[in-house]
Write a protein that holds these residues in place. Structure first.
Motif, PDB file in Angstrom:
ATOM      1  N   GLY A 109      46.320  36.169  38.615  1.00 16.92           N
ATOM      2  CA  GLY A 109      47.155  34.989  38.449  1.00 16.92           C
ATOM      3  C   GLY A 109      46.576  34.038  37.427  1.00 16.92           C
ATOM      4  O   GLY A 109      46.069  34.445  36.380  1.00 16.92           O
ATOM      5  N   GLU A 110      46.595  32.760  37.748  1.00 21.50           N
ATOM      6  CA  GLU A 110      46.098  31.736  36.840  1.00 21.50           C
ATOM      7  C   GLU A 110      44.606  31.494  36.984  1.00 21.50           C
ATOM      8  O   GLU A 110      44.051  30.581  36.368  1.00 21.50           O
ATOM      9  CB  GLU A 110      46.855  30.427  37.070  1.00 21.50           C
ATOM     10  N   GLY A 111      43.937  32.259  37.837  1.00 24.46           N
ATOM     11  CA  GLY A 111      42.489  32.133  37.970  1.00 24.46           C
ATOM     12  C   GLY A 111      42.042  31.000  38.860  1.00 24.46           C
ATOM     13  O   GLY A 111      40.898  30.550  38.762  1.00 24.46           O
ATOM     14  N   ALA A 112      42.940  30.546  39.759  1.00 25.53           N
ATOM     15  CA  ALA A 112      42.585  29.425  40.627  1.00 25.53           C
ATOM     16  C   ALA A 112      41.866  29.870  41.893  1.00 25.53           C
ATOM     17  O   ALA A 112      41.282  29.056  42.598  1.00 25.53           O
ATOM     18  CB  ALA A 112      43.845  28.641  41.004  1.00 25.53           C
ATOM     19  N   GLY A 113      41.905  31.167  42.210  1.00 27.31           N
ATOM     20  CA  GLY A 113      41.275  31.670  43.421  1.00 27.31           C
ATOM     21  C   GLY A 113      39.758  31.658  43.325  1.00 27.31           C
ATOM     22  O   GLY A 113      39.181  31.595  42.236  1.00 27.31           O
ATOM     23  N   TRP A 114      39.096  31.754  44.487  1.00 28.15           N
ATOM     24  CA  TRP A 114      37.635  31.686  44.483  1.00 28.15           C
ATOM     25  C   TRP A 114      37.023  32.883  43.774  1.00 28.15           C
ATOM     26  O   TRP A 114      35.986  32.758  43.127  1.00 28.15           O
ATOM     27  CB  TRP A 114      37.102  31.586  45.919  1.00 28.15           C
ATOM     28  N   GLY A 115      37.660  34.053  43.881  1.00 27.86           N
ATOM     29  CA  GLY A 115      37.129  35.236  43.211  1.00 27.86           C
ATOM     30  C   GLY A 115      37.127  35.083  41.710  1.00 27.86           C
ATOM     31  O   GLY A 115      36.145  35.408  41.029  1.00 27.86           O
ATOM     32  N   ALA A 116      38.231  34.578  41.175  1.00 29.65           N
ATOM     33  CA  ALA A 116      38.328  34.380  39.728  1.00 29.65           C
ATOM     34  C   ALA A 116      37.327  33.334  39.260  1.00 29.65           C
ATOM     35  O   ALA A 116      36.688  33.485  38.212  1.00 29.65           O
ATOM     36  CB  ALA A 116      39.748  33.962  39.357  1.00 29.65           C
ATOM     37  N   ARG A 117      37.182  32.255  40.043  1.00 27.40           N
ATOM     38  CA  ARG A 117      36.222  31.217  39.660  1.00 27.40           C
ATOM     39  C   ARG A 117      34.788  31.732  39.710  1.00 27.40           C
ATOM     40  O   ARG A 117      33.952  31.377  38.872  1.00 27.40           O
ATOM     41  CB  ARG A 117      36.382  29.997  40.580  1.00 27.40           C
ATOM     42  N   LEU A 118      34.515  32.601  40.682  1.00 28.26           N
ATOM     43  CA  LEU A 118      33.173  33.182  40.781  1.00 28.26           C
ATOM     44  C   LEU A 118      32.877  34.063  39.573  1.00 28.26           C
ATOM     45  O   LEU A 118      31.768  34.020  39.012  1.00 28.26           O
ATOM     46  CB  LEU A 118      33.056  33.997  42.073  1.00 28.26           C
ATOM     47  N   VAL A 119      33.861  34.859  39.163  1.00 26.36           N
ATOM     48  CA  VAL A 119      33.679  35.709  37.987  1.00 26.36           C
ATOM     49  C   VAL A 119      33.490  34.860  36.737  1.00 26.36           C
ATOM     50  O   VAL A 119      32.632  35.156  35.895  1.00 26.36           O
ATOM     51  CB  VAL A 119      34.868  36.675  37.823  1.00 26.36           C
TER      52      VAL A 119
END
Length: 454
Positions: free
Chosen positions: A299-309
């Motif tokens: 998605g737009e990268g708002a999830g914790w997984g995307a932020r961690l990456v």
């Protein structure tokens, strides 16, 4: 550069916008995953070379050797996605790339030579020997067991204009280029697996670019043809995944069939063993498939997984650079002795705790360096200024050039200067037989020409 779509319509992604600088987030996930594996194998390898665990440790090390080939693939992918259709000249490209990687390479080569003397707790050699060891470490890429990959990266940068010219002039015939890379890769692996002359220079040939030819060309062509390659991978996962698993199974079966009973031939675990090549190819394919599927759902990268990456991608090169120093410091601190005293009967708890402490300590050290004037020199990233607005911090993180830097896994402790031999960590054993990143935002690339081939 002209626009190209990085995701097929209707699969949760969005097309690139003309002239807009974009980022292939799946590359970030691959890099962070590979760096984590590298840190794990180096940390666990510092305590698991006793007779009871050497077979399992060699197996884990062999499996993680895939990281170096994954890093080469990602380096080729990022470079060609960004520069294949670019008008950048060779001198300008070299200034940009070497401007980021040369200083960290030289700095950490000196640091690791010096810390090697310190940790030995023995009288230092004379000044001439010190400078000789530093010079040797720089030329051979062996100041510490992970430094060789920066040597490989600099070879990729050096030859990039030539490879780009080759691919441009052979457009329409890239299948033949790929076939040539397959033949070269297989030939090098066969040579290293079965030919072992007593020649010092030959023992360093695994650091030469031909050892990674297929993965460099494969990454390059995956980028050149990305608008066709990415949808093709999505459509064919149902057979690509089983085929990759079959390659992994072949290598695993060969390892356990050729080892045991105190027998540990170099062919079973060497990073350039021909019987391990199916796993290296399978691993790169699986990492790409899994990361692509993750990116489709990001998605737009708002999830914790995307932020961690995203957080890990900014610090990945720093972790690569500092983690051997952190492991040595942990051993010097007595923490490993405490682990053995507290968990005397099992290596699982010892290994898990050592990995966690190494990861956290490395992140803390990198975080500290990022806020100092030495950030560019030590971790190839612009200094982070405190007390900025969130928007400014994000912009600064996205603008730095370290994200393309990719780096790797351990090789055998080869040809370390005699005066430093005693400083070699326990986890870098000398193995018999065979031989053992891109700087600007890994995966960051301007939108590029439509139906081109990378």
């Amino acid at each position: 550069m002209r626009p190209t779509s990085t995701r097929s319509a209707g699969r949760g992604g969005t097309d690139h916008v003309v002239g807009r600088r974009t980022r292939v987030h799946s590359v970030d996930l691959i890099r962070v995953s590979l760096f984590t594996l590298v840190l794990m194998v180096h940390a666990t390898g510092s305590i698991n070379w006793d007779a009871d665990h050497v077979r399992g440790m060699q197996f884990f090390t062999m499996m993680v050797h895939c990281a170096r080939y994954g890093f080469v693939f990602v380096t080729g992918f990022v470079l060609f996605l960004a520069y294949y259709r670019s008008s950048i000249t060779a001198p300008a490209f070299w200034r940009r790339r070497y401007g980021f990687v040369a200083a960290p390479y030289l700095a950490w080569s000196v640091i690791y030579v010096i810390t090697g003397y310190v940790f030995v707790r023995a009288p230092w050699p004379d000044t001439g020997a010190v400078f000789g060891d530093i010079g040797t470490a720089i030329l051979q890429g062996n100041a510490q067991y992970q430094m060789y990959f920066l040597l490989i990266s600099m070879q990729i940068y050096l030859l990039f204009p030539l490879v780009r010219m080759l691919l441009r002039r052979t457009e329409g015939h890239h299948g033949k280029v790929m076939a040539g890379a397959v033949a070269l890769q297989a030939g090098v692996f066969v040579l290293f697996s079965f030919y072992h002359p007593d020649l010092d220079w030959y023992g360093h040939m695994w650091k030469a670019l031909p050892t990674y030819a297929l993965f460099l060309v494969g990454g390059a062509l995956a980028a050149v043809h990305y608008e066709r390659f990415a949808p093709w991978v999505r459509r064919n996962r149902r057979w690509l995944v089983p085929l990759s698993i079959a390659g992994a199974v072949f290598t695993i079966v060969m390892f356990f069939a050729t080892t045991g009973g105190g027998n540990m031939p170099g062919l079973a675990y060497a990073a350039w063993s021909v019987q391990n090549l199916p796993w290296y190819l399978a691993a790169v394919a699986l990492f790409f498939i899994v990361a692509q599927a993750w990116d489709d759902r990001r998605g737009e990268g708002a999830g914790w997984g995307a932020r961690l990456v995203d957080y890990g991608a900014v610090r990945a090169f720093g972790i690569f650079a500092v983690h051997p120093l952190v492991i040595d410091l942990i051993h010097q601190s007595g923490f490993v002795d405490w682990l053995y005293a507290t968990y005397p009967d099992t290596t699982l708890q010892r290994s898990v705790l050592l990995v966690l402490v190494t990861l956290v300590a490395s992140l803390c050290l990198v975080e500290l360096i990022l806020y100092t004037p030495l950030a560019r020199v030590l971790v190839a990233h612009d200094r982070i200024r405190p007390r900025r607005t969130p928007a400014a911090a994000t912009a600064a993180d996205d603008s730095t050039a370290d994200d393309d830097i990719v780096a790797p896994t351990a090789g055998p402790a080869d040809a370390v200067p005699d005066s430093r031999a005693a400083a070699l960590p326990v986890h870098a054993p000398v193995v018999p037989a065979p031989l053992d990143p891109e700087l600007d935002g890994a995966g960051a690339a301007p939108a590029r020409a439509g139906a081109a081939a990378r």
